[in-house]
Design a protein around this motif. Structure first.
Motif, PDB file in Angstrom:
ATOM      1  N   LYS A 118      -6.716  15.499  -1.648  1.00 37.45           N
ATOM      2  CA  LYS A 118      -6.750  14.048  -1.843  1.00 37.45           C
ATOM      3  C   LYS A 118      -5.820  13.627  -2.974  1.00 37.45           C
ATOM      4  O   LYS A 118      -5.113  12.623  -2.867  1.00 37.45           O
ATOM      5  CB  LYS A 118      -8.180  13.585  -2.127  1.00 37.45           C
ATOM      6  N   LEU A 119      -5.828  14.394  -4.060  1.00 41.00           N
ATOM      7  CA  LEU A 119      -4.941  14.067  -5.180  1.00 41.00           C
ATOM      8  C   LEU A 119      -3.479  14.223  -4.771  1.00 41.00           C
ATOM      9  O   LEU A 119      -2.651  13.366  -5.083  1.00 41.00           O
ATOM     10  CB  LEU A 119      -5.266  14.955  -6.384  1.00 41.00           C
ATOM     11  N   SER A 120      -3.178  15.289  -4.038  1.00 43.78           N
ATOM     12  CA  SER A 120      -1.806  15.492  -3.557  1.00 43.78           C
ATOM     13  C   SER A 120      -1.368  14.348  -2.649  1.00 43.78           C
ATOM     14  O   SER A 120      -0.233  13.852  -2.768  1.00 43.78           O
ATOM     15  CB  SER A 120      -1.694  16.813  -2.793  1.00 43.78           C
ATOM     16  N   MET A 121      -2.246  13.929  -1.751  1.00 42.04           N
ATOM     17  CA  MET A 121      -1.915  12.831  -0.834  1.00 42.04           C
ATOM     18  C   MET A 121      -1.720  11.520  -1.593  1.00 42.04           C
ATOM     19  O   MET A 121      -0.830  10.725  -1.261  1.00 42.04           O
ATOM     20  CB  MET A 121      -3.000  12.672   0.229  1.00 42.04           C
ATOM     21  N   TYR A 122      -2.513  11.292  -2.618  1.00 42.65           N
ATOM     22  CA  TYR A 122      -2.373  10.073  -3.423  1.00 42.65           C
ATOM     23  C   TYR A 122      -0.985  10.025  -4.065  1.00 42.65           C
ATOM     24  O   TYR A 122      -0.290   9.003  -3.986  1.00 42.65           O
ATOM     25  CB  TYR A 122      -3.469  10.018  -4.493  1.00 42.65           C
ATOM     26  N   PHE A 123      -0.571  11.122  -4.661  1.00 39.00           N
ATOM     27  CA  PHE A 123       0.735  11.137  -5.305  1.00 39.00           C
ATOM     28  C   PHE A 123       1.872  11.104  -4.283  1.00 39.00           C
ATOM     29  O   PHE A 123       2.944  10.574  -4.571  1.00 39.00           O
ATOM     30  CB  PHE A 123       0.856  12.327  -6.265  1.00 39.00           C
ATOM     31  N   LYS A 124       1.628  11.620  -3.114  1.00 41.93           N
ATOM     32  CA  LYS A 124       2.624  11.510  -2.040  1.00 41.93           C
ATOM     33  C   LYS A 124       2.811  10.033  -1.668  1.00 41.93           C
ATOM     34  O   LYS A 124       3.939   9.577  -1.448  1.00 41.93           O
ATOM     35  CB  LYS A 124       2.181  12.335  -0.819  1.00 41.93           C
ATOM     36  N   ARG A 125       1.707   9.293  -1.621  1.00 41.59           N
ATOM     37  CA  ARG A 125       1.808   7.853  -1.325  1.00 41.59           C
ATOM     38  C   ARG A 125       2.567   7.111  -2.424  1.00 41.59           C
ATOM     39  O   ARG A 125       3.356   6.205  -2.142  1.00 41.59           O
ATOM     40  CB  ARG A 125       0.421   7.249  -1.116  1.00 41.59           C
ATOM     41  N   LEU A 126       2.342   7.503  -3.684  1.00 48.37           N
ATOM     42  CA  LEU A 126       3.088   6.869  -4.778  1.00 48.37           C
ATOM     43  C   LEU A 126       4.578   7.170  -4.648  1.00 48.37           C
ATOM     44  O   LEU A 126       5.415   6.288  -4.842  1.00 48.37           O
ATOM     45  CB  LEU A 126       2.573   7.357  -6.137  1.00 48.37           C
ATOM     46  N   SER A 127       4.898   8.399  -4.299  1.00 51.72           N
ATOM     47  CA  SER A 127       6.293   8.784  -4.102  1.00 51.72           C
ATOM     48  C   SER A 127       6.917   7.997  -2.952  1.00 51.72           C
ATOM     49  O   SER A 127       8.068   7.530  -3.040  1.00 51.72           O
ATOM     50  CB  SER A 127       6.377  10.287  -3.831  1.00 51.72           C
ATOM     51  N   THR A 128       6.160   7.841  -1.884  1.00 52.99           N
ATOM     52  CA  THR A 128       6.638   7.063  -0.727  1.00 52.99           C
ATOM     53  C   THR A 128       6.886   5.611  -1.127  1.00 52.99           C
ATOM     54  O   THR A 128       7.887   5.008  -0.718  1.00 52.99           O
ATOM     55  CB  THR A 128       5.616   7.145   0.428  1.00 52.99           C
TER      56      THR A 128
END
Length: 152
Positions: free
Chosen positions: A107-117
């Motif tokens: 979940k944390l990885s996906m959250y930061f992936k969304r920020l990067s996106t």
């Protein structure tokens, strides 16, 4: 005192005595097992917090290593920030067993992936970077609550 009352009193004392004896045996044999298990679980809970914080810091570093040409801050300030965050992450890793470091929060990885996106979609704009900066500040403040001043 009637014999009926005396019998009940003796019966109560006998049952209470057996209960105390059983309780003492339990304390001698079972209590140490349960105590050790609970202390081990508390240690694991601490490690989970530290592992989460380490991953959070690593994700922050990765996010801030993206294209910052439009970022509203000086490059030297960013370098200092990343250096400090990296040192914190290294220190946290030293406090967590190496086998526990392998599992990461998806979940944390996906959250930061969304920020990067988000950064990519806005062409790493100044406004997006400022929003990211305020989000990261809030996350660092929240993470600070996970670890008390003394972490026994």
């Amino acid at each position: 005192m009637t014999s009926s009352m005396m019998f009940r009193t003796l019966l109560f004392c006998a049952v209470a005595g057996v209960g105390c004896a059983l309780g003492c045996r339990w304390m001698e044999h079972k209590y140490p097992q349960f105590r050790d298990s609970s202390l081990g679980l508390l240690k694991a809970m601490r490690e989970e917090k530290l592992k989460f914080m380490g991953q959070l810091l690593d994700e922050i570093v990765a996010l801030f290593e993206e294209d910052q040409t439009s970022a509203p801050w000086q490059e030297t300030v960013m370098d200092d920030f990343l250096n400090i965050i990296s040192q914190q992450a290294d220190g946290l890793r030293a406090c967590v067993s190496s086998q526990n470091l392998k599992r990461k929060s998806k979940k944390l990885s996906m959250y930061f992936k969304r920020l990067s996106t988000l950064l990519e979609q806005t062409s790493h704009s100044t406004q997006a970077w400022e929003w990211i900066r305020t989000e990261v500040k809030v996350h660092l403040q929240r993470a600070d609550l996970l670890v008390p001043a003394k972490t026994n």
